[in-house]
Scaffold this motif. Structure first.
Motif, PDB file in Angstrom:
ATOM      1  N   CYS A  57       0.844  -1.207   0.000  1.00 34.69           N
ATOM      2  CA  CYS A  57       0.000   0.000   0.000  1.00 34.69           C
ATOM      3  C   CYS A  57       0.874   1.250   0.000  1.00 34.69           C
ATOM      4  O   CYS A  57       0.593   2.212  -0.731  1.00 34.69           O
ATOM      5  CB  CYS A  57      -0.928  -0.032   1.206  1.00 34.69           C
ATOM      6  N   ASP A  58       1.944   1.240   0.789  1.00 34.12           N
ATOM      7  CA  ASP A  58       2.861   2.378   0.820  1.00 34.12           C
ATOM      8  C   ASP A  58       3.574   2.549  -0.518  1.00 34.12           C
ATOM      9  O   ASP A  58       3.802   3.674  -0.977  1.00 34.12           O
ATOM     10  CB  ASP A  58       3.909   2.203   1.924  1.00 34.12           C
ATOM     11  N   ALA A  59       3.915   1.430  -1.144  1.00 30.14           N
ATOM     12  CA  ALA A  59       4.582   1.489  -2.448  1.00 30.14           C
ATOM     13  C   ALA A  59       3.661   2.121  -3.485  1.00 30.14           C
ATOM     14  O   ALA A  59       4.094   2.969  -4.272  1.00 30.14           O
ATOM     15  CB  ALA A  59       4.990   0.078  -2.889  1.00 30.14           C
ATOM     16  N   HIS A  60       2.398   1.724  -3.470  1.00 31.32           N
ATOM     17  CA  HIS A  60       1.441   2.318  -4.418  1.00 31.32           C
ATOM     18  C   HIS A  60       1.251   3.807  -4.138  1.00 31.32           C
ATOM     19  O   HIS A  60       1.177   4.611  -5.069  1.00 31.32           O
ATOM     20  CB  HIS A  60       0.099   1.590  -4.350  1.00 31.32           C
ATOM     21  N   ALA A  61       1.199   4.166  -2.877  1.00 34.94           N
ATOM     22  CA  ALA A  61       1.038   5.575  -2.519  1.00 34.94           C
ATOM     23  C   ALA A  61       2.227   6.387  -3.022  1.00 34.94           C
ATOM     24  O   ALA A  61       2.060   7.486  -3.569  1.00 34.94           O
ATOM     25  CB  ALA A  61       0.886   5.718  -1.003  1.00 34.94           C
ATOM     26  N   ARG A  62       3.439   5.847  -2.862  1.00 36.49           N
ATOM     27  CA  ARG A  62       4.633   6.556  -3.352  1.00 36.49           C
ATOM     28  C   ARG A  62       4.584   6.692  -4.868  1.00 36.49           C
ATOM     29  O   ARG A  62       4.896   7.744  -5.412  1.00 36.49           O
ATOM     30  CB  ARG A  62       5.896   5.820  -2.924  1.00 36.49           C
ATOM     31  N   MET A  63       4.187   5.629  -5.545  1.00 35.25           N
ATOM     32  CA  MET A  63       4.120   5.667  -7.003  1.00 35.25           C
ATOM     33  C   MET A  63       3.114   6.713  -7.469  1.00 35.25           C
ATOM     34  O   MET A  63       3.353   7.437  -8.427  1.00 35.25           O
ATOM     35  CB  MET A  63       3.733   4.284  -7.539  1.00 35.25           C
ATOM     36  N   GLU A  64       1.993   6.810  -6.783  1.00 34.40           N
ATOM     37  CA  GLU A  64       0.949   7.757  -7.178  1.00 34.40           C
ATOM     38  C   GLU A  64       1.364   9.208  -6.996  1.00 34.40           C
ATOM     39  O   GLU A  64       0.818  10.095  -7.644  1.00 34.40           O
ATOM     40  CB  GLU A  64      -0.333   7.453  -6.413  1.00 34.40           C
ATOM     41  N   THR A  65       2.353   9.467  -6.138  1.00 32.99           N
ATOM     42  CA  THR A  65       2.819  10.850  -5.948  1.00 32.99           C
ATOM     43  C   THR A  65       3.699  11.313  -7.103  1.00 32.99           C
ATOM     44  O   THR A  65       3.921  12.506  -7.253  1.00 32.99           O
ATOM     45  CB  THR A  65       3.639  11.002  -4.649  1.00 32.99           C
ATOM     46  N   SER A  66       4.223  10.369  -7.873  1.00 36.83           N
ATOM     47  CA  SER A  66       5.156  10.653  -8.978  1.00 36.83           C
ATOM     48  C   SER A  66       6.427  11.356  -8.499  1.00 36.83           C
ATOM     49  O   SER A  66       7.098  12.018  -9.272  1.00 36.83           O
ATOM     50  CB  SER A  66       4.474  11.484 -10.069  1.00 36.83           C
ATOM     51  N   GLN A  67       6.766  11.199  -7.239  1.00 32.22           N
ATOM     52  CA  GLN A  67       7.994  11.798  -6.714  1.00 32.22           C
ATOM     53  C   GLN A  67       9.158  10.823  -6.738  1.00 32.22           C
ATOM     54  O   GLN A  67      10.280  11.192  -6.410  1.00 32.22           O
ATOM     55  CB  GLN A  67       7.765  12.305  -5.288  1.00 32.22           C
ATOM     56  N   HIS A  68       8.912   9.585  -7.132  1.00 32.06           N
ATOM     57  CA  HIS A  68       9.983   8.592  -7.170  1.00 32.06           C
ATOM     58  C   HIS A  68      10.758   8.705  -8.481  1.00 32.06           C
ATOM     59  O   HIS A  68      10.256   9.209  -9.476  1.00 32.06           O
ATOM     60  CB  HIS A  68       9.405   7.185  -7.024  1.00 32.06           C
ATOM     61  N   ILE A  69      11.997   8.272  -8.427  1.00 29.60           N
ATOM     62  CA  ILE A  69      12.827   8.179  -9.626  1.00 29.60           C
ATOM     63  C   ILE A  69      13.333   6.747  -9.661  1.00 29.60           C
ATOM     64  O   ILE A  69      14.136   6.345  -8.830  1.00 29.60           O
ATOM     65  CB  ILE A  69      14.000   9.177  -9.600  1.00 29.60           C
ATOM     66  N   GLY A  70      12.852   5.969 -10.588  1.00 35.96           N
ATOM     67  CA  GLY A  70      13.259   4.579 -10.705  1.00 35.96           C
ATOM     68  C   GLY A  70      12.162   3.641 -10.257  1.00 35.96           C
ATOM     69  O   GLY A  70      11.007   4.029 -10.050  1.00 35.96           O
ATOM     70  N   LYS A  71      12.545   2.406 -10.094  1.00 34.88           N
ATOM     71  CA  LYS A  71      11.610   1.342  -9.769  1.00 34.88           C
ATOM     72  C   LYS A  71      11.342   1.287  -8.278  1.00 34.88           C
ATOM     73  O   LYS A  71      12.223   1.504  -7.455  1.00 34.88           O
ATOM     74  CB  LYS A  71      12.160  -0.019 -10.222  1.00 34.88           C
ATOM     75  N   ILE A  72      10.104   0.984  -7.959  1.00 33.88           N
ATOM     76  CA  ILE A  72       9.720   0.727  -6.574  1.00 33.88           C
ATOM     77  C   ILE A  72       9.493  -0.786  -6.496  1.00 33.88           C
ATOM     78  O   ILE A  72       8.610  -1.319  -7.158  1.00 33.88           O
ATOM     79  CB  ILE A  72       8.437   1.491  -6.190  1.00 33.88           C
ATOM     80  N   LEU A  73      10.332  -1.466  -5.729  1.00 34.45           N
ATOM     81  CA  LEU A  73      10.293  -2.925  -5.674  1.00 34.45           C
ATOM     82  C   LEU A  73       9.607  -3.409  -4.411  1.00 34.45           C
ATOM     83  O   LEU A  73       9.745  -2.810  -3.351  1.00 34.45           O
ATOM     84  CB  LEU A  73      11.710  -3.489  -5.726  1.00 34.45           C
TER      85      LEU A  73
END
Length: 78
Positions: A57-73
């Protein structure tokens, strides 16, 4: 990117989700035979973060913010 621009090369992509399995298998075979041997270890994925599966759930939340650079594993442990 500058090497691509200097040579006026093009990079394109394609979605294979709706393709037949046999088509996907053939593409993979040709990539393994024709492309990967020329790249050696030059292609390395950028990893933003690694989270345990329990924190999906936290990984999806981070992805939805579009603040990540690269893959979220998501890491699965036995």
């Amino acid at each position: 990117l500058s090497a691509i621009m200097a040579k006026r090369a093009m990079v394109s992509g394609s979605g294979l989700r709706s393709s037949e399995l046999s088509t996907k298998v053939e593409i993979l075979r040709q990539l393994n035979e024709r492309v990967w041997p020329h790249l050696n270890s030059k292609v390395k994925p950028v990893i933003d973060s690694i989270l345990p599966l329990e924190r999906a759930c936290d990984a999806h939340a981070r992805m939805e913010t579009s603040q990540h650079i690269g893959k979220i594993l998501l890491e699965v442990t036995h």
